[in-house]
Design a protein around this motif. Sequence first.
Motif, PDB file in Angstrom:
ATOM      1  N   PRO A 161       2.500 -58.901  -3.028  1.00 38.61           N
ATOM      2  CA  PRO A 161       2.349 -57.440  -3.041  1.00 38.61           C
ATOM      3  C   PRO A 161       2.094 -56.910  -4.447  1.00 38.61           C
ATOM      4  O   PRO A 161       2.673 -57.401  -5.420  1.00 38.61           O
ATOM      5  CB  PRO A 161       3.705 -56.941  -2.512  1.00 38.61           C
ATOM      6  CG  PRO A 161       4.659 -58.056  -2.766  1.00 38.61           C
ATOM      7  CD  PRO A 161       3.873 -59.331  -2.722  1.00 38.61           C
ATOM      8  N   SER A 162       1.242 -55.913  -4.535  1.00 36.72           N
ATOM      9  CA  SER A 162       0.942 -55.319  -5.846  1.00 36.72           C
ATOM     10  C   SER A 162       0.833 -53.800  -5.713  1.00 36.72           C
ATOM     11  O   SER A 162       0.538 -53.278  -4.639  1.00 36.72           O
ATOM     12  CB  SER A 162      -0.362 -55.892  -6.421  1.00 36.72           C
ATOM     13  OG  SER A 162      -1.446 -55.552  -5.570  1.00 36.72           O
ATOM     14  N   LEU A 163       1.088 -53.124  -6.826  1.00 34.74           N
ATOM     15  CA  LEU A 163       0.980 -51.667  -6.900  1.00 34.74           C
ATOM     16  C   LEU A 163       0.181 -51.352  -8.162  1.00 34.74           C
ATOM     17  O   LEU A 163       0.629 -51.646  -9.273  1.00 34.74           O
ATOM     18  CB  LEU A 163       2.384 -51.039  -6.966  1.00 34.74           C
ATOM     19  CG  LEU A 163       2.473 -49.513  -6.956  1.00 34.74           C
ATOM     20  CD1 LEU A 163       1.997 -48.936  -5.627  1.00 34.74           C
ATOM     21  CD2 LEU A 163       3.903 -49.059  -7.233  1.00 34.74           C
ATOM     22  N   LYS A 164      -1.025 -50.800  -7.963  1.00 38.77           N
ATOM     23  CA  LYS A 164      -1.917 -50.570  -9.116  1.00 38.77           C
ATOM     24  C   LYS A 164      -2.509 -49.168  -9.058  1.00 38.77           C
ATOM     25  O   LYS A 164      -2.705 -48.616  -7.973  1.00 38.77           O
ATOM     26  CB  LYS A 164      -3.057 -51.599  -9.115  1.00 38.77           C
ATOM     27  CG  LYS A 164      -2.590 -53.038  -9.295  1.00 38.77           C
ATOM     28  CD  LYS A 164      -3.739 -54.018  -9.261  1.00 38.77           C
ATOM     29  CE  LYS A 164      -3.235 -55.450  -9.421  1.00 38.77           C
ATOM     30  NZ  LYS A 164      -4.320 -56.430  -9.333  1.00 38.77           N
ATOM     31  N   GLY A 165      -2.780 -48.619 -10.240  1.00 36.53           N
ATOM     32  CA  GLY A 165      -3.421 -47.310 -10.289  1.00 36.53           C
ATOM     33  C   GLY A 165      -3.226 -46.642 -11.636  1.00 36.53           C
ATOM     34  O   GLY A 165      -2.903 -47.294 -12.633  1.00 36.53           O
ATOM     35  N   SER A 166      -3.425 -45.331 -11.645  1.00 37.51           N
ATOM     36  CA  SER A 166      -3.364 -44.582 -12.906  1.00 37.51           C
ATOM     37  C   SER A 166      -2.280 -43.516 -12.837  1.00 37.51           C
ATOM     38  O   SER A 166      -1.857 -43.103 -11.759  1.00 37.51           O
ATOM     39  CB  SER A 166      -4.716 -43.918 -13.187  1.00 37.51           C
ATOM     40  OG  SER A 166      -5.034 -43.031 -12.130  1.00 37.51           O
ATOM     41  N   MET A 167      -1.837 -43.088 -14.019  1.00 35.72           N
ATOM     42  CA  MET A 167      -0.844 -42.017 -14.140  1.00 35.72           C
ATOM     43  C   MET A 167      -1.451 -40.879 -14.941  1.00 35.72           C
ATOM     44  O   MET A 167      -2.130 -41.119 -15.943  1.00 35.72           O
ATOM     45  CB  MET A 167       0.415 -42.537 -14.859  1.00 35.72           C
ATOM     46  CG  MET A 167       1.157 -43.614 -14.115  1.00 35.72           C
ATOM     47  SD  MET A 167       2.520 -44.303 -15.080  1.00 35.72           S
ATOM     48  CE  MET A 167       1.655 -45.290 -16.300  1.00 35.72           C
ATOM     49  N   SER A 168      -1.220 -39.656 -14.485  1.00 34.60           N
ATOM     50  CA  SER A 168      -1.716 -38.472 -15.207  1.00 34.60           C
ATOM     51  C   SER A 168      -0.621 -37.977 -16.144  1.00 34.60           C
ATOM     52  O   SER A 168       0.526 -37.791 -15.723  1.00 34.60           O
ATOM     53  CB  SER A 168      -2.079 -37.356 -14.222  1.00 34.60           C
ATOM     54  OG  SER A 168      -2.992 -37.844 -13.269  1.00 34.60           O
ATOM     55  N   LEU A 169      -0.990 -37.782 -17.410  1.00 34.19           N
ATOM     56  CA  LEU A 169      -0.027 -37.319 -18.420  1.00 34.19           C
ATOM     57  C   LEU A 169      -0.336 -35.884 -18.827  1.00 34.19           C
ATOM     58  O   LEU A 169      -1.460 -35.391 -18.631  1.00 34.19           O
ATOM     59  CB  LEU A 169      -0.077 -38.233 -19.651  1.00 34.19           C
ATOM     60  CG  LEU A 169       0.124 -39.731 -19.411  1.00 34.19           C
ATOM     61  CD1 LEU A 169      -0.084 -40.496 -20.703  1.00 34.19           C
ATOM     62  CD2 LEU A 169       1.521 -39.987 -18.895  1.00 34.19           C
ATOM     63  N   GLN A 170       0.650 -35.224 -19.425  1.00 34.45           N
ATOM     64  CA  GLN A 170       0.443 -33.861 -19.934  1.00 34.45           C
ATOM     65  C   GLN A 170      -0.591 -33.890 -21.058  1.00 34.45           C
ATOM     66  O   GLN A 170      -0.530 -34.757 -21.942  1.00 34.45           O
ATOM     67  CB  GLN A 170       1.760 -33.301 -20.486  1.00 34.45           C
ATOM     68  CG  GLN A 170       2.745 -32.903 -19.408  1.00 34.45           C
ATOM     69  CD  GLN A 170       4.055 -32.412 -19.990  1.00 34.45           C
ATOM     70  OE1 GLN A 170       4.274 -32.503 -21.190  1.00 34.45           O
ATOM     71  NE2 GLN A 170       4.935 -31.913 -19.131  1.00 34.45           N
TER      72      GLN A 170
END
Length: 418
Positions: free
Chosen positions: A352-361
Motif C-alpha cells: 500500500p502507498s499514499l502519494k500526492g501533494s500538499m498545499s502550503l500557505q
Amino acid sequence: MIHSLFLVNSSGDIFLEKHWKSVVSRSVCDYFFEAQERASEPENVPPVIPTPHHYLISVLRHRIYFVAVIQSEVPPLFVIEFLHRVVDTFQDYFGLCTEAAIKDNVVVVYELLEEMLDNGFPLATESNILKELIKPPTILRTVVNTITGSTNVGEQLPTGQLSVVPWRRTGVKYTNNEAYFDVVEEIDAIIDKSGSTITAEIQGVIDACVKLTGMPDLTLSFMNPRLLDDVSFHPCVRFKRWEAERILSFIPPDGNFRLLSYHVSSQNLVAIPVYVKHNITFREGSSQGRFELTLGPKQTMGKAVESVLVSSQLPRGVLNANLNASQGTYTFDPVTKLLTWDVGKINPQKLPSLKGSMSLQAGASKPDENPTIIIQFKIQQMAISGLKVNRLDMYGEKYKPFKGIKYMTKAGKFQVRT
C-alpha cells in the motif's frame, strides 16, 4: 495508607469520592487540577503530586482519573497497582469502566470499595472473592433490590478467603472444562529517518480464561523461557519453582485473570515487523509540498499485518493535502492538520502507498521539521519476541480439559521519524 479516593472525569469534575480513615476535603484536588493544566496531554499528569500535608497518586484509565490521597509515605507503585486493580474490577463487574456505568451502579461501586480496602489497607482484590461477597449487578437483581430494599452483598463469607488459595473458591463445577491462554505483545519503537531503530521494547502479557472443575494444579512450560527475565506474576504462581526450573506452576483462579506480564527491552530481541519508505519534502518559497509513503511487512514469519492505521500531525502551514491511496481511505482535517490513513491488511505482493501533494500557505517559510508518522497494527498468531508455549499439564483432577493458546502482536507507541 489510602485515606480517600476521588474520581475525576475529562471535564475536571469530581463525580465520585470515597473516604476510609478520615474525610479529606475536595480542595486537596486543586493541586491535581493545577498539574493537569500544566500537562500538555492528559496522560502527562505526574502520577505522584506532593502537597503540604498529602500525596496525590493518580492513574488515568478510560478518560477517568482515579486520584488516591495519602497522608504518610508509602511505595507509590503499591498504590498505583491497587488503583489499576479497582479499574479492572469495575470493568469486570459492569462490562465498561465509564462515568455513566459507575454512576448507574453507584451502590455496588461503594460496596466494592468498602470490601477492597479495610481502614485504608487493601483486603479483598481478587475478582473471585469479590463476586462471592458482592453479587455482580443484573437487570433482575436491580429490580428486586429496588422493590425489596435489599443489597448485592452476599449472606456468607467467601469459602476461599480463609484458605491457602484465597484467589479460588471451593466447589467449582463445569460441564465443559477448558483453559485458554492469550499471549499478547505490544511493541513500542522509534525508527529514525534512515530506517534504523533508535529504541524498541516489548510489553507482553499472558491473559488466561480458566474454567475447570475442582482444584486443578497447572504447569505451563515455554520453549524459550530465558526471554522472560523482567516478569510480574499473579500471586497464584509458585515463584520458587519458576526460579529453579523456569516452569509456571499454579492453582488458577476461576475465570479470567492475568497470569503474568513481562518486558523485553534488549533491542537485539525485538524484531520490527513493518518498514516504511517515505519522502516528505517542503521547498523554500514554494506553496507545494510532496508526500510519499509506502508500507511493507518484514520479519513477520509469513503472518499477515492487519488493522493498519497510519496517522501524522502535519505542520501548521499545510492548508490541504491532495493524495492518492492505493489501498484503504485517508482523511485530512484542515483545522487540526491531522492526516489519517486507514490501510487495513497489508498485501506483500502489492504494497500500500499514499502519494500526492500538499498545499502550503503562500509566502510561509519552510516548516522547521518534518512530521512524525504513528503506526498502529495487529499480527495474529505471532508473538514478536519469539515466546512460545511448550506445553500445559494438569494435575490433581482426572478429567481431560480443552486447552488452547493464542498469540497476538500489536503496536503500542510505534513512531517513524521523517
